[in-house]
Design an enzyme around this catalytic site. Structure first.
Site, PDB file in Angstrom:
ATOM      1  N   TYR A  86      12.802  14.907  10.836  1.00 23.63           N
ATOM      2  CA  TYR A  86      13.208  14.149   9.644  1.00 23.63           C
ATOM      3  C   TYR A  86      14.248  13.094   9.969  1.00 23.63           C
ATOM      4  O   TYR A  86      14.283  12.046   9.322  1.00 23.63           O
ATOM      5  CB  TYR A  86      13.648  15.095   8.516  1.00 23.63           C
ATOM      6  CG  TYR A  86      12.429  15.726   7.898  1.00 23.63           C
ATOM      7  CD1 TYR A  86      12.027  17.011   8.255  1.00 23.63           C
ATOM      8  CD2 TYR A  86      11.603  14.988   7.054  1.00 23.63           C
ATOM      9  CE1 TYR A  86      10.858  17.561   7.744  1.00 23.63           C
ATOM     10  CE2 TYR A  86      10.426  15.522   6.540  1.00 23.63           C
ATOM     11  CZ  TYR A  86      10.047  16.806   6.898  1.00 23.63           C
ATOM     12  OH  TYR A  86       8.878  17.331   6.426  1.00 23.63           O
ATOM     13  N   ARG A 127      12.039  10.149  10.921  1.00 21.54           N
ATOM     14  CA  ARG A 127      11.372   9.527   9.762  1.00 21.54           C
ATOM     15  C   ARG A 127      12.404   8.802   8.895  1.00 21.54           C
ATOM     16  O   ARG A 127      12.143   7.744   8.346  1.00 21.54           O
ATOM     17  CB  ARG A 127      10.616  10.584   8.946  1.00 21.54           C
ATOM     18  CG  ARG A 127       9.405  11.150   9.690  1.00 21.54           C
ATOM     19  CD  ARG A 127       8.650  12.147   8.841  1.00 21.54           C
ATOM     20  NE  ARG A 127       8.069  11.511   7.670  1.00 21.54           N
ATOM     21  CZ  ARG A 127       7.632  12.197   6.607  1.00 21.54           C
ATOM     22  NH1 ARG A 127       7.759  13.514   6.583  1.00 21.54           N
ATOM     23  NH2 ARG A 127       7.109  11.580   5.589  1.00 21.54           N
ATOM     24  N   VAL A 148       8.434  10.547   0.343  1.00 23.59           N
ATOM     25  CA  VAL A 148       9.868  10.875   0.499  1.00 23.59           C
ATOM     26  C   VAL A 148      10.661   9.634   0.919  1.00 23.59           C
ATOM     27  O   VAL A 148      11.865   9.714   1.106  1.00 23.59           O
ATOM     28  CB  VAL A 148      10.047  12.034   1.512  1.00 23.59           C
ATOM     29  CG1 VAL A 148       9.456  13.330   0.928  1.00 23.59           C
ATOM     30  CG2 VAL A 148       9.410  11.743   2.870  1.00 23.59           C
ATOM     31  N   ASP A 149       9.943   8.483   1.009  1.00 20.37           N
ATOM     32  CA  ASP A 149      10.661   7.237   1.320  1.00 20.37           C
ATOM     33  C   ASP A 149      11.289   6.704   0.029  1.00 20.37           C
ATOM     34  O   ASP A 149      11.044   7.232  -1.061  1.00 20.37           O
ATOM     35  CB  ASP A 149       9.699   6.201   1.950  1.00 20.37           C
ATOM     36  CG  ASP A 149       8.553   5.795   1.017  1.00 20.37           C
ATOM     37  OD1 ASP A 149       7.382   5.911   1.412  1.00 20.37           O
ATOM     38  OD2 ASP A 149       8.839   5.363  -0.123  1.00 20.37           O
ATOM     39  N   HIS A 208       8.032  15.804  -3.661  1.00 18.65           N
ATOM     40  CA  HIS A 208       8.170  16.474  -2.366  1.00 18.65           C
ATOM     41  C   HIS A 208       9.504  16.206  -1.691  1.00 18.65           C
ATOM     42  O   HIS A 208       9.650  16.453  -0.501  1.00 18.65           O
ATOM     43  CB  HIS A 208       7.016  16.061  -1.428  1.00 18.65           C
ATOM     44  CG  HIS A 208       5.685  16.517  -1.938  1.00 18.65           C
ATOM     45  ND1 HIS A 208       4.496  16.003  -1.471  1.00 18.65           N
ATOM     46  CD2 HIS A 208       5.339  17.422  -2.881  1.00 18.65           C
ATOM     47  CE1 HIS A 208       3.489  16.586  -2.089  1.00 18.65           C
ATOM     48  NE2 HIS A 208       3.972  17.452  -2.960  1.00 18.65           N
ATOM     49  N   THR A 231      -3.518   8.428  -2.312  1.00 23.72           N
ATOM     50  CA  THR A 231      -3.377   9.839  -1.965  1.00 23.72           C
ATOM     51  C   THR A 231      -4.754  10.427  -1.743  1.00 23.72           C
ATOM     52  O   THR A 231      -5.706  10.102  -2.442  1.00 23.72           O
ATOM     53  CB  THR A 231      -2.615  10.638  -3.053  1.00 23.72           C
ATOM     54  OG1 THR A 231      -2.585  12.024  -2.682  1.00 23.72           O
ATOM     55  CG2 THR A 231      -3.261  10.492  -4.416  1.00 23.72           C
TER      56      THR A 231
HETATM   57  N1  APR Z   1      -3.612   1.479   0.380  1.00 24.89           N
HETATM   58  C1  APR Z   1      -3.925   2.547  -0.413  1.00 24.89           C
HETATM   59  N2  APR Z   1      -4.282   3.755   0.070  1.00 24.89           N
HETATM   60  C2  APR Z   1      -4.347   3.878   1.415  1.00 24.89           C
HETATM   61  C3  APR Z   1      -4.046   2.825   2.309  1.00 24.89           C
HETATM   62  C4  APR Z   1      -3.660   1.583   1.739  1.00 24.89           C
HETATM   63  N3  APR Z   1      -3.362   0.516   2.496  1.00 24.89           N
HETATM   64  N4  APR Z   1      -4.211   3.291   3.584  1.00 24.89           N
HETATM   65  C5  APR Z   1      -4.594   4.592   3.475  1.00 24.89           C
HETATM   66  N5  APR Z   1      -4.692   4.941   2.181  1.00 24.89           N
HETATM   67  C6  APR Z   1      -5.082   6.227   1.589  1.00 24.89           C
HETATM   68  C7  APR Z   1      -6.021   7.057   2.433  1.00 24.89           C
HETATM   69  O1  APR Z   1      -7.368   6.671   2.208  1.00 24.89           O
HETATM   70  C8  APR Z   1      -5.721   8.455   1.881  1.00 24.89           C
HETATM   71  O2  APR Z   1      -6.543   8.749   0.764  1.00 24.89           O
HETATM   72  O3  APR Z   1      -3.906   6.983   1.449  1.00 24.89           O
HETATM   73  C9  APR Z   1      -4.262   8.356   1.423  1.00 24.89           C
HETATM   74  C10 APR Z   1      -3.310   9.090   2.339  1.00 24.89           C
HETATM   75  O4  APR Z   1      -3.613  10.453   2.263  1.00 24.89           O
HETATM   76  P1  APR Z   1      -2.623  11.469   2.998  1.00 24.89           P
HETATM   77  O5  APR Z   1      -2.335  10.951   4.358  1.00 24.89           O
HETATM   78  O6  APR Z   1      -3.203  12.843   2.825  1.00 24.89           O
HETATM   79  O7  APR Z   1      -1.255  11.342   2.175  1.00 24.89           O
HETATM   80  P2  APR Z   1      -0.898  12.048   0.825  1.00 24.89           P
HETATM   81  O8  APR Z   1      -2.117  12.239  -0.039  1.00 24.89           O
HETATM   82  O9  APR Z   1       0.239  11.305   0.226  1.00 24.89           O
HETATM   83  O10 APR Z   1      -0.375  13.495   1.334  1.00 24.89           O
HETATM   84  C11 APR Z   1       0.129  14.367   0.343  1.00 24.89           C
HETATM   85  O11 APR Z   1       0.724  15.925   2.101  1.00 24.89           O
HETATM   86  O12 APR Z   1       1.633  16.383   4.146  1.00 24.89           O
HETATM   87  C12 APR Z   1       1.878  16.391   2.796  1.00 24.89           C
HETATM   88  O13 APR Z   1       3.979  16.260   1.781  1.00 24.89           O
HETATM   89  C13 APR Z   1       3.028  15.487   2.440  1.00 24.89           C
HETATM   90  O14 APR Z   1       3.316  14.181   0.436  1.00 24.89           O
HETATM   91  C14 APR Z   1       2.400  14.481   1.480  1.00 24.89           C
HETATM   92  C15 APR Z   1       1.194  15.224   0.961  1.00 24.89           C
END
Ligand code: APR
Length: 229
Positions: free
Chosen positions: A56, A59, A91-92, A107, A174
């Site tokens: 952390y 990050r 978390v940013d 989170h 997400t």
């Molecule tokens: N614009 C929009 N979406 C995007 C972009 C972009 N430029 N680039 C990637 N993505 C999308 C991907 O297609 C994916 O669906 O962002 C999403 C990222 O998914 P994850 O990496 O799983 O992130 P997230 O859904 O925020 O993870 C949820 O998992 O590890 C834990 O606590 C952590 O908060 C996090 C949680």
């Protein structure tokens, strides 16, 4: 003067991707580089707290090199026409730096530490702050103010209340694989429009308006739709 409609948005790592912050599950994602259960779980923290402090610290330090992108800015600009409430898994601090008035972190936050002996006690830190398991703030040993896997998500209840009050609900960037955050869309009132902006959208129920674009483009398209409606 009629009250502004309430726009509630649920953002994930994808909204910060164009600011240069890695997502978790994309090809170059954080969970490709680090074993998630070692660096982001309660068991991992019990096993090796120094590794988690280091993860952390890195990050947090990276926040000094990134800025909000157009998607964060558009969200702030929508406050002219809507009462905007941001619920973020991130978390940013990019939503805050873009000027969003209401940001709820599901989170946790990189720029806060939490007292080990009193989880309700948090301390603001900076991207330059480096902590170890021995670090004390105001005499308290501290840990990152992050919700680890295997831990409760105390802000989920307030988040569901916001979604229930929404006149428009937007999901951006997400993968919808982590619960309970992924369930937020189930709390909208019947008839409330739901939009999902993601270049590689996960499966969502019929009726959700999918905008299969990056956040900066998708948010611009959504702003057009919303300010014309
Ligand atoms: N614009 C929009 N979406 C995007 C972009 C972009 N430029 N680039 C990637 N993505 C999308 C991907 O297609 C994916 O669906 O962002 C999403 C990222 O998914 P994850 O990496 O799983 O992130 P997230 O859904 O925020 O993870 C949820 O998992 O590890 C834990 O606590 C952590 O908060 C996090 C949680």
């Amino acid at each position: 003067m009629t009250a502004k409609k309430k726009l509630v948005i649920s953002s994930g790592a994808g909204i910060s991707a164009e600011s240069g912050i890695s997502t978790f599950r994309d090809a170059d994602g954080l969970w490709e580089q680090y074993p998630v259960m070692d660096v982001a779980s309660a068991d991992g923290f019990a096993r090796n707290p120094a590794l988690i402090h280091k993860f952390y610290n890195e990050r947090r330090a990276a926040l000094a090199d990134v800025r909000p992108n157009r998607a964060h800015i558009i969200l702030k600009e929508l406050e002219k026409d809507y009462d905007v409430y941001v619920i973020t898994q991130n978390v940013d601090d990019l939503h805050e730096r873009a000027g969003s008035s209401h940001v709820l972190h599901l989170h946790g936050e990189l720029l806060k530490m939490r007292a080990l002996d009193d989880p309700s006690l948090t301390f603001k830190v900076t991207p330059q702050t480096v902590t170890t398991p021995q670090t004390r703030i105001d005499g308290h040993l501290v840990r990152p103010h992050i919700v680890f896997f295997q831990e409760a998500v105390p802000m989920f209840e307030p988040a569901t209340e916001l979604v229930h009050q929404a006149d428009v609900f937007v999901i951006v960037g997400t993968s919808l694989v982590v619960y309970p955050a992924a369930a937020l869309m189930n709390y909208v009132r019947p008839g409330v429009p739901v939009y999902y902006i993601d270049p590689k959208p996960s499966r969502v129920p019929a009726g959700v308006h999918v905008i299969a674009k990056k956040a900066t483009e998708g948010m611009a398209e959504l702003a057009d739709i919303l300010t014309k409606s």
